[in-house]
Design an enzyme around this catalytic site. Structure first.
Site, PDB file in Angstrom:
ATOM      1  N   LYS A 112       0.825  -1.218   0.000  1.00 59.26           N
ATOM      2  CA  LYS A 112       0.000   0.000   0.000  1.00 59.26           C
ATOM      3  C   LYS A 112       0.850   1.254   0.000  1.00 59.26           C
ATOM      4  O   LYS A 112       0.492   2.249  -0.627  1.00 59.26           O
ATOM      5  CB  LYS A 112      -0.928   0.019   1.225  1.00 59.26           C
ATOM      6  CG  LYS A 112      -2.102  -0.939   1.115  1.00 59.26           C
ATOM      7  CD  LYS A 112      -3.102  -0.654   2.218  1.00 59.26           C
ATOM      8  CE  LYS A 112      -4.238  -1.670   2.215  1.00 59.26           C
ATOM      9  NZ  LYS A 112      -5.122  -1.496   3.376  1.00 59.26           N
ATOM     10  N   LYS A 195      -5.137 -10.637  -6.951  1.00 59.02           N
ATOM     11  CA  LYS A 195      -6.356 -10.879  -6.167  1.00 59.02           C
ATOM     12  C   LYS A 195      -7.397  -9.816  -6.512  1.00 59.02           C
ATOM     13  O   LYS A 195      -7.054  -8.674  -6.828  1.00 59.02           O
ATOM     14  CB  LYS A 195      -6.051 -10.911  -4.670  1.00 59.02           C
ATOM     15  CG  LYS A 195      -5.874  -9.555  -4.049  1.00 59.02           C
ATOM     16  CD  LYS A 195      -5.884  -9.606  -2.525  1.00 59.02           C
ATOM     17  CE  LYS A 195      -5.624  -8.178  -2.030  1.00 59.02           C
ATOM     18  NZ  LYS A 195      -5.467  -7.996  -0.630  1.00 59.02           N
ATOM     19  N   LYS A 198     -10.524  -3.750  -4.421  1.00 59.95           N
ATOM     20  CA  LYS A 198     -11.229  -2.528  -4.809  1.00 59.95           C
ATOM     21  C   LYS A 198     -10.341  -1.557  -5.557  1.00 59.95           C
ATOM     22  O   LYS A 198     -10.828  -0.622  -6.171  1.00 59.95           O
ATOM     23  CB  LYS A 198     -11.869  -1.866  -3.585  1.00 59.95           C
ATOM     24  CG  LYS A 198     -10.903  -1.544  -2.473  1.00 59.95           C
ATOM     25  CD  LYS A 198     -11.614  -0.974  -1.255  1.00 59.95           C
ATOM     26  CE  LYS A 198     -10.681  -0.861  -0.076  1.00 59.95           C
ATOM     27  NZ  LYS A 198     -10.505  -2.119   0.668  1.00 59.95           N
TER      28      LYS A 198
HETATM   29  P1  TYM Z   1     -10.646  -6.007   4.224  1.00 62.49           P
HETATM   30  O1  TYM Z   1     -11.695  -5.046   4.662  1.00 62.49           O
HETATM   31  O2  TYM Z   1      -9.653  -5.556   3.220  1.00 62.49           O
HETATM   32  O3  TYM Z   1     -11.315  -7.312   3.644  1.00 62.49           O
HETATM   33  C1  TYM Z   1     -12.310  -8.020   4.352  1.00 62.49           C
HETATM   34  C2  TYM Z   1     -12.099  -9.508   4.198  1.00 62.49           C
HETATM   35  O4  TYM Z   1     -12.137  -9.892   2.813  1.00 62.49           O
HETATM   36  C3  TYM Z   1     -11.037 -10.731   2.533  1.00 62.49           C
HETATM   37  N1  TYM Z   1     -10.669 -10.561   1.109  1.00 62.49           N
HETATM   38  C4  TYM Z   1     -10.523 -11.550   0.225  1.00 62.49           C
HETATM   39  N2  TYM Z   1     -10.656 -12.892   0.345  1.00 62.49           N
HETATM   40  C5  TYM Z   1     -10.466 -13.631  -0.763  1.00 62.49           C
HETATM   41  N3  TYM Z   1     -10.161 -13.119  -1.970  1.00 62.49           N
HETATM   42  C6  TYM Z   1     -10.015 -11.786  -2.151  1.00 62.49           C
HETATM   43  N4  TYM Z   1      -9.722 -11.285  -3.353  1.00 62.49           N
HETATM   44  C7  TYM Z   1     -10.191 -10.937  -1.019  1.00 62.49           C
HETATM   45  N5  TYM Z   1     -10.128  -9.600  -0.828  1.00 62.49           N
HETATM   46  C8  TYM Z   1     -10.423  -9.387   0.472  1.00 62.49           C
HETATM   47  C9  TYM Z   1      -9.948 -10.265   3.475  1.00 62.49           C
HETATM   48  O5  TYM Z   1      -8.980 -11.269   3.675  1.00 62.49           O
HETATM   49  C10 TYM Z   1     -10.750  -9.964   4.728  1.00 62.49           C
HETATM   50  O6  TYM Z   1     -10.926 -11.129   5.507  1.00 62.49           O
HETATM   51  N6  TYM Z   1      -7.281  -5.982   7.878  1.00 62.49           N
HETATM   52  C11 TYM Z   1      -8.606  -6.454   7.534  1.00 62.49           C
HETATM   53  C12 TYM Z   1      -9.708  -5.887   8.401  1.00 62.49           C
HETATM   54  C13 TYM Z   1      -9.574  -6.157   9.862  1.00 62.49           C
HETATM   55  C14 TYM Z   1      -9.685  -7.417  10.520  1.00 62.49           C
HETATM   56  C15 TYM Z   1      -9.555  -7.154  11.906  1.00 62.49           C
HETATM   57  C16 TYM Z   1      -9.891  -8.716  10.063  1.00 62.49           C
HETATM   58  C17 TYM Z   1      -9.373  -5.235  10.835  1.00 62.49           C
HETATM   59  N7  TYM Z   1      -9.363  -5.825  12.049  1.00 62.49           N
HETATM   60  C18 TYM Z   1      -9.614  -8.175  12.837  1.00 62.49           C
HETATM   61  C19 TYM Z   1      -9.941  -9.734  11.025  1.00 62.49           C
HETATM   62  C20 TYM Z   1      -9.806  -9.468  12.385  1.00 62.49           C
HETATM   63  C21 TYM Z   1      -8.877  -6.010   6.116  1.00 62.49           C
HETATM   64  O7  TYM Z   1      -8.269  -5.099   5.611  1.00 62.49           O
HETATM   65  O8  TYM Z   1      -9.921  -6.603   5.518  1.00 62.49           O
END
Ligand code: TYM
Length: 330
Positions: A112, A195, A198
């Protein structure tokens, strides 16, 4: 019952299919067998520049989507991260236990931050994974349902839990990632080696976009020059990704789909997948509209979730403060 916690960022107008298949679908399934805490991580969302009005709208829209896909606020605690101040408070303590180099090794931060000038990268983006560790450890969660891209953050979380326990006495549970192999990484439809995310809208399918648009994205998905529909992620990444999505949405096995499409072309598969997706998403969109029509009720659901979360977090934070040596407030 074992406990799960997970979070999702309210940083887009809609969740995408990668979010849903990689993580959110598991959130729904785990409610039956686990004590579940799910949060919309708005503190994480301000690590990049945000518009306050847009953030507020997206936070509500995120909650509405979670309810619409089947998160049941009676069985799960659904809340907004900033409503539970212990997240930020534990985050600080954990930041003081994390090495600078250790945080610098997080690949998501490196990816990022590589796209921006150094002065535009916030310190919050750097400490982001430590706040995520706080989210998880506060609940002493056993499992964390996420996609593959979160694995490294989960490892950091375990390291920090272990370090705290060693220095100050056993306080935290070491959480396990809960990653479903088949759908752990959903790929971009235009670039099936990356992957779905967004940051690349053309190859991303959104839950809240017009399904006609999604169907078109499936129809123009990049596949290889061959003709045969087979599951072979190494040689045929595009078709394999479509098969994974199709299988997950329809509940049919990939073998079954491959047998069914024997002798048919990519065009048939893509067109049918568009229809399967449309059927899946139409009722979700309808329910989202219903929840967004009544924001007061939505806010009430979130307030209740935060209250239930704080029943857990206030005690854990108190124990943490005591163990690190803070004078107890009286
Ligand atoms: P975030 O908001 O980017 O994404 C949410 C969830 O979607 C999953 N994901 C995917 N899985 C499979 N294929 C893809 N192309 C794909 N894109 C996104 C992510 O793995 C995620 O599970 N850091 C985390 C948010 C967070 C969090 C937490 C998660 C904050 N605190 C505590 C678990 C526990 C994140 O950026 O997710």
């Amino acid at each position: 019952r074992p406990r799960v916690l997970s979070g999702i960022q309210p940083t887009a107008d809609s969740f995408h299919l990668g979010n849903y298949l990689g993580a959110l679908r598991q959130w729904v399934a785990l409610q039956d067998t686990h004590e579940a805490f799910y949060c919309v991580v708005d503190l994480h969302a301000i690590t990049v520049e945000q518009d306050p009005k847009v953030l507020r709208a997206r936070t509500r829209a995120s909650a509405a989507q979670l309810l619409a896909i089947g998160i049941d606020p009676e069985r799960s605690s659904l809340f907004v991260q900033s409503h539970v101040p212990e997240h930020a408070q534990l985050g600080w303590v954990l930041e003081c236990l994390t090495g600078f180099g250790e945080a610098g090794r997080m690949t998501q931060f490196k990816d990022k931050s590589a796209r921006q000038a150094a002065d535009r990268i916030s310190v919050g983006l750097f400490t982001y994974p430590i706040l995520q560790a706080a989210d998880i450890l506060l609940y002493r969660a056993d499992f964390v349902p996420v996609g593959e891209d979160q694995r490294q953050h989960l490892e950091l979380t375990r390291d920090l839990a272990q370090r705290f326990n060693t220095r100050f006495g056993k306080t935290f549970k070491l959480p396990e990632p809960y990653i479903v192999k088949d759908t752990a990484k959903i790929y971009d439809l235009q670039d099936p080696t990356a992957k779905m995310s967004k940051s690349v809208p053309a190859g991303m399918v959104e839950l809240l976009e017009d399904p006609k648009r999604s169907a078109k994205k499936f129809r123009s998905a990049v596949t290889d020059t061959g003709r045969e529909i087979v599951y072979d992620p190494a040689e045929k990444a595009g078709v394999s990704n479509l098969l994974v999505i199709y299988s997950a949405l329809s509940g049919r096995s990939i073998d079954d789909l491959v047998a069914d499409y024997d002798g048919k072309g990519y065009g048939d598969l893509k067109k049918d997948l568009g229809e399967v997706f449309t059927e899946f998403v139409a009722p979700i969109q309808q329910r989202v509209r219903g929840y967004l029509d009544d924001p007061a009720e939505l806010d009430k659901v979130l307030a209740r979730g935060a209250e239930r979360a704080r029943e857990v977090t206030s005690g854990v934070l108190r124990a943490v403060h005591e163990r690190v040596g803070f004078l107890p407030p009286t």
